[in-house]
Write a protein that holds these residues in place. Structure first.
Motif, PDB file in Angstrom:
ATOM      1  N   THR A  23      33.646   9.495 -15.104  1.00  0.00           N
ATOM      2  CA  THR A  23      34.927   9.035 -15.650  1.00  0.00           C
ATOM      3  C   THR A  23      35.928  10.168 -15.828  1.00  0.00           C
ATOM      4  OG1 THR A  23      34.044   9.279 -17.879  1.00  0.00           O
ATOM      5  CG2 THR A  23      33.877   7.101 -16.869  1.00  0.00           C
ATOM      6  N   ASP A  24      35.442  11.420 -15.744  1.00  0.00           N
ATOM      7  CA  ASP A  24      36.300  12.582 -15.955  1.00  0.00           C
ATOM      8  C   ASP A  24      36.920  12.599 -17.341  1.00  0.00           C
ATOM      9  OD1 ASP A  24      37.601  12.800 -12.536  1.00  0.00           O
ATOM     10  OD2 ASP A  24      35.669  13.300 -13.425  1.00  0.00           O
ATOM     11  N   LYS A  25      36.252  11.978 -18.295  1.00  0.00           N
ATOM     12  CA  LYS A  25      36.697  12.034 -19.685  1.00  0.00           C
ATOM     13  C   LYS A  25      35.570  12.629 -20.502  1.00  0.00           C
ATOM     14  CE  LYS A  25      39.252   7.670 -19.826  1.00  0.00           C
ATOM     15  NZ  LYS A  25      39.390   6.396 -20.552  1.00  0.00           N
ATOM     16  N   LEU A  26      35.931  13.365 -21.525  1.00  0.00           N
ATOM     17  CA  LEU A  26      34.924  13.858 -22.448  1.00  0.00           C
ATOM     18  C   LEU A  26      35.036  13.078 -23.745  1.00  0.00           C
ATOM     19  CD1 LEU A  26      34.467  17.735 -22.585  1.00  0.00           C
ATOM     20  CD2 LEU A  26      32.846  15.963 -21.901  1.00  0.00           C
TER      21      LEU A  26
ATOM     22  N   LEU B  11      24.066  19.258 -16.826  1.00  0.00           N
ATOM     23  CA  LEU B  11      24.392  18.250 -15.824  1.00  0.00           C
ATOM     24  C   LEU B  11      23.206  17.347 -15.550  1.00  0.00           C
ATOM     25  CD1 LEU B  11      26.225  20.468 -13.206  1.00  0.00           C
ATOM     26  CD2 LEU B  11      27.210  19.217 -15.114  1.00  0.00           C
TER      27      LEU B  11
ATOM     28  N   TYR C 225      26.749  11.648 -17.084  1.00  0.00           N
ATOM     29  CA  TYR C 225      26.796  12.574 -15.967  1.00  0.00           C
ATOM     30  C   TYR C 225      26.630  13.999 -16.453  1.00  0.00           C
ATOM     31  CZ  TYR C 225      28.594  15.193 -12.012  1.00  0.00           C
ATOM     32  OH  TYR C 225      28.750  16.090 -10.991  1.00  0.00           O
ATOM     33  N   SER C 226      27.208  14.293 -17.605  1.00  0.00           N
ATOM     34  CA  SER C 226      27.095  15.641 -18.153  1.00  0.00           C
ATOM     35  C   SER C 226      27.201  15.598 -19.661  1.00  0.00           C
ATOM     36  CB  SER C 226      28.182  16.561 -17.579  1.00  0.00           C
ATOM     37  OG  SER C 226      29.471  16.149 -18.024  1.00  0.00           O
TER      38      SER C 226
ATOM     39  N   GLN D 178      31.277   6.257 -28.163  1.00  0.00           N
ATOM     40  CA  GLN D 178      31.168   7.579 -28.767  1.00  0.00           C
ATOM     41  C   GLN D 178      29.700   7.919 -28.971  1.00  0.00           C
ATOM     42  OE1 GLN D 178      32.853   7.945 -32.762  1.00  0.00           O
ATOM     43  NE2 GLN D 178      33.509  10.030 -32.303  1.00  0.00           N
TER      44      GLN D 178
ATOM     45  N   PHE E  73      33.592  12.859 -27.447  1.00  0.00           N
ATOM     46  CA  PHE E  73      32.856  13.695 -28.383  1.00  0.00           C
ATOM     47  C   PHE E  73      32.193  12.894 -29.492  1.00  0.00           C
ATOM     48  CE2 PHE E  73      33.616  18.078 -27.243  1.00  0.00           C
ATOM     49  CZ  PHE E  73      34.732  18.022 -26.435  1.00  0.00           C
TER      50      PHE E  73
ATOM     51  N   GLU F 128      30.166  12.930 -20.802  1.00  0.00           N
ATOM     52  CA  GLU F 128      30.971  12.374 -19.728  1.00  0.00           C
ATOM     53  C   GLU F 128      30.205  11.178 -19.193  1.00  0.00           C
ATOM     54  OE1 GLU F 128      31.537  14.806 -16.297  1.00  0.00           O
ATOM     55  OE2 GLU F 128      32.866  13.359 -15.350  1.00  0.00           O
TER      56      GLU F 128
ATOM     57  N   HIS G  77      28.332  18.318 -22.865  1.00  0.00           N
ATOM     58  CA  HIS G  77      28.898  19.608 -23.221  1.00  0.00           C
ATOM     59  C   HIS G  77      28.651  19.855 -24.710  1.00  0.00           C
ATOM     60  CE1 HIS G  77      31.964  19.462 -19.708  1.00  0.00           C
ATOM     61  NE2 HIS G  77      31.177  18.417 -19.595  1.00  0.00           N
TER      62      HIS G  77
END
Lengths: 110, 115
Positions: free
Chosen positions: A95-98, A49, A29-30, A2, A100, A91, A32
């Motif tokens: 992994t295509d997971k966010l 990004l 990777y990114s 986290q 937070f 991200e 948000h």
């Protein structure tokens, strides 16, 4: 995994500036950024990004330091409407997971 | 366009019961993600569905499950409720699957209280 946000809380007067940081121990990777007002849904602010440029709109901007795996959100000349809790979502890799952070509570007073 | 809707908005259940939450994404969005929000842990990723398939899952026990229908509406089910399941459950929809840097739009959430 986290991300860690700092500070945990900020109190400002209208017109003052603030910086909120988001750090991760994983290669990112990114990043948000979202803002959530009490009792409301989180609202999207921006995505940064890896390899991208600093982004911003109006008086809110953000940067992404890939080497340090950090992102910073800059709020300039704060307005009362900026009050709320700011979350960064990261991200790690592809992994295509966010994931937070626990949020930074920002309060702007007249 | 209508935003993301979640039903019900509030739920009170007792330990051991099960619950089903519903999320209707923005029209045309194919990805629905679910998050659990608590004061101590913040927003935690539960799972993501895209085109009726679960693409990703967070670190939650098997009591938490979900599904997505052909119209992209999604349901989340929690069985054998525990006190610690009390939280705000948020769903978010996006046009594309997570990882495509698409914007996620959150619904207002379902506030679940377990007594």
């Amino acid at each position: 995994q986290q991300p860690v946000q700092s500070p945990q809380a900020v109190i400002l007067r209208e017109g003052e500036d603030a910086v909120i940081n988001c750090s991760s121990s994983k290669a990112l990777y990114s990043v948000h950024w979202y803002r959530q007002k009490h009792g409301e849904a989180p609202i999207f602010l921006m995505i940064l990004l890896k390899g991208g440029e600093q982004k911003g709109h109006d008086k809110i901007s953000a940067s992404f330091n890939e080497k340090k795996q950090q992102s910073s959100l800059y709020l300039t000349a704060s307005q009362l409407s900026y009050s709320g809790t700011y979350f960064c979502g990261t991200e790690p890799g592809h992994t295509d997971k966010l994931i937070f952070g626990t949020g930074t509570r920002l309060q702007v007073f007249p | 366009k209508a935003g993301v809707t979640q039903t019900p908005r509030y739920l009170i259940k007792t330990r051991g019961q099960q619950v089903t939450l519903s999320c209707s994404p923005i029209s045309g969005h194919r990805s629905v993600s679910w998050y659990q929000q608590t004061p101590g842990q913040g927003l935690q990723f539960l799972f993501e569905y895209f085109s009726e398939t679960q693409r990703n899952k967070g670190n939650f026990p098997g009591r938490f499950s979900g599904r997505q229908f052909s119209n992209s509406r999604s349901e989340m089910n929690v069985s054998t409720l525990e006190l610690g399941d009390s939280a705000l459950y948020l769903c978010a929809s996006s046009l594309y699957a997570l990882g495509h840097t698409d914007t996620q739009y959150f619904g207002p959430g379902t506030r679940l209280t377990v007594l």
